[in-house]
Design an enzyme around this catalytic site. Sequence first.
Site, PDB file in Angstrom:
ATOM      1  N   ASP A 223     -17.162   8.161 111.495  1.00  0.00           N
ATOM      2  CA  ASP A 223     -16.654   9.400 112.075  1.00  0.00           C
ATOM      3  C   ASP A 223     -17.756  10.020 112.925  1.00  0.00           C
ATOM      4  OD1 ASP A 223     -14.168   9.234 110.785  1.00  0.00           O
ATOM      5  OD2 ASP A 223     -15.022  10.113 108.961  1.00  0.00           O
ATOM      6  N   LEU A 224     -17.570  10.051 114.224  1.00  0.00           N
ATOM      7  CA  LEU A 224     -18.614  10.460 115.157  1.00  0.00           C
ATOM      8  C   LEU A 224     -19.137  11.855 114.840  1.00  0.00           C
ATOM      9  CD1 LEU A 224     -20.210   9.834 117.744  1.00  0.00           C
ATOM     10  CD2 LEU A 224     -18.331  10.868 119.047  1.00  0.00           C
ATOM     11  N   ASP A 225     -20.445  11.926 114.614  1.00  0.00           N
ATOM     12  CA  ASP A 225     -21.141  13.196 114.346  1.00  0.00           C
ATOM     13  C   ASP A 225     -20.569  13.954 113.146  1.00  0.00           C
ATOM     14  OD1 ASP A 225     -22.848  12.734 116.462  1.00  0.00           O
ATOM     15  OD2 ASP A 225     -21.655  13.888 117.892  1.00  0.00           O
ATOM     16  N   GLU A 226     -19.951  13.222 112.216  1.00  0.00           N
ATOM     17  CA  GLU A 226     -19.365  13.857 111.037  1.00  0.00           C
ATOM     18  C   GLU A 226     -20.032  13.394 109.743  1.00  0.00           C
ATOM     19  OE1 GLU A 226     -17.087  16.220 111.007  1.00  0.00           O
ATOM     20  OE2 GLU A 226     -16.768  16.229 113.174  1.00  0.00           O
TER      21      GLU A 226
END
Length: 281
Positions: A223-226
């Site tokens: 999950d991008l930047d999560e």
Amino acid sequence: MQHWVLTLNCDDRSGIVHAVTAAIVAAAGNIAELQQFSSTDTGRFFLRLEVDSPVTRGALLAELNPVAERFGADITLDVAGRPLRTLVLASKAEHCVNDLLFRQRAGHLPIEVPLVMANHPTLAPLAEFYKVPFEHLAVTNQDEKAAFERRVLEVVDEHDIELVVLARYMQILSPELCEALEGRAINIHHSFLPGFKGANPYRQAHARGVKLVGATAHFVTTDLDEGPIIEQNVRRVDHADSVAELQSMGQDEESRTLTQAVKWFAEHRILLDGQRTIVFR
């Protein structure tokens, strides 16, 4: 006498600390530091100890493994202060890479960097200055991106890499690489400018009159930047600050936030509790 760092996490129940400390005493160990945390959210228990003991790692584990088995615990045991083998990924920005390599050379950061990999040749002189090998592979299409990521995995295997640091590496990792590096890849970004995506975020921030700039270091996930957050820092700015000044202050926060996260990881101070991190400072 060897100085060890021990971490443990398991379902929370009574008797864990007593059992661990008894095992250390049985190994002629002396506890120099102990930190613990019980998560009411997940029901997990987390423990970090620094221990002085004259016995070998095998002898110490012989006392600790029955405790881990009894409580269903995950444990790690390492020599305190041992430099962690770290791969640095970069693009063009110098500030984070420079801070990591400077602090490593100065002895302030317990990592060993066998290679800096980048998708641009820009940082080759910086790596040369610190006498760290540098490798450049262009990433301008999907085939080149796949080749870069294959090379990352080769380097991880060849150099026994324990941590991968995305030091302003301006590429999105594939889900496959994220999964391969799960729990051992750290990223940094300007998280306190969340509304400003794409190019020149600090120029966008200046135009909007932001009052805060900052940065977040987190684990890399699909999950991008999560990913779970490790560290965040922020500083106040105002209308008198130019775009260049905002960028300079923001980059300072990025550098110190990423370096702090790397230091805590190398010192085994970060444990995962679901989507959160437990950081024993």
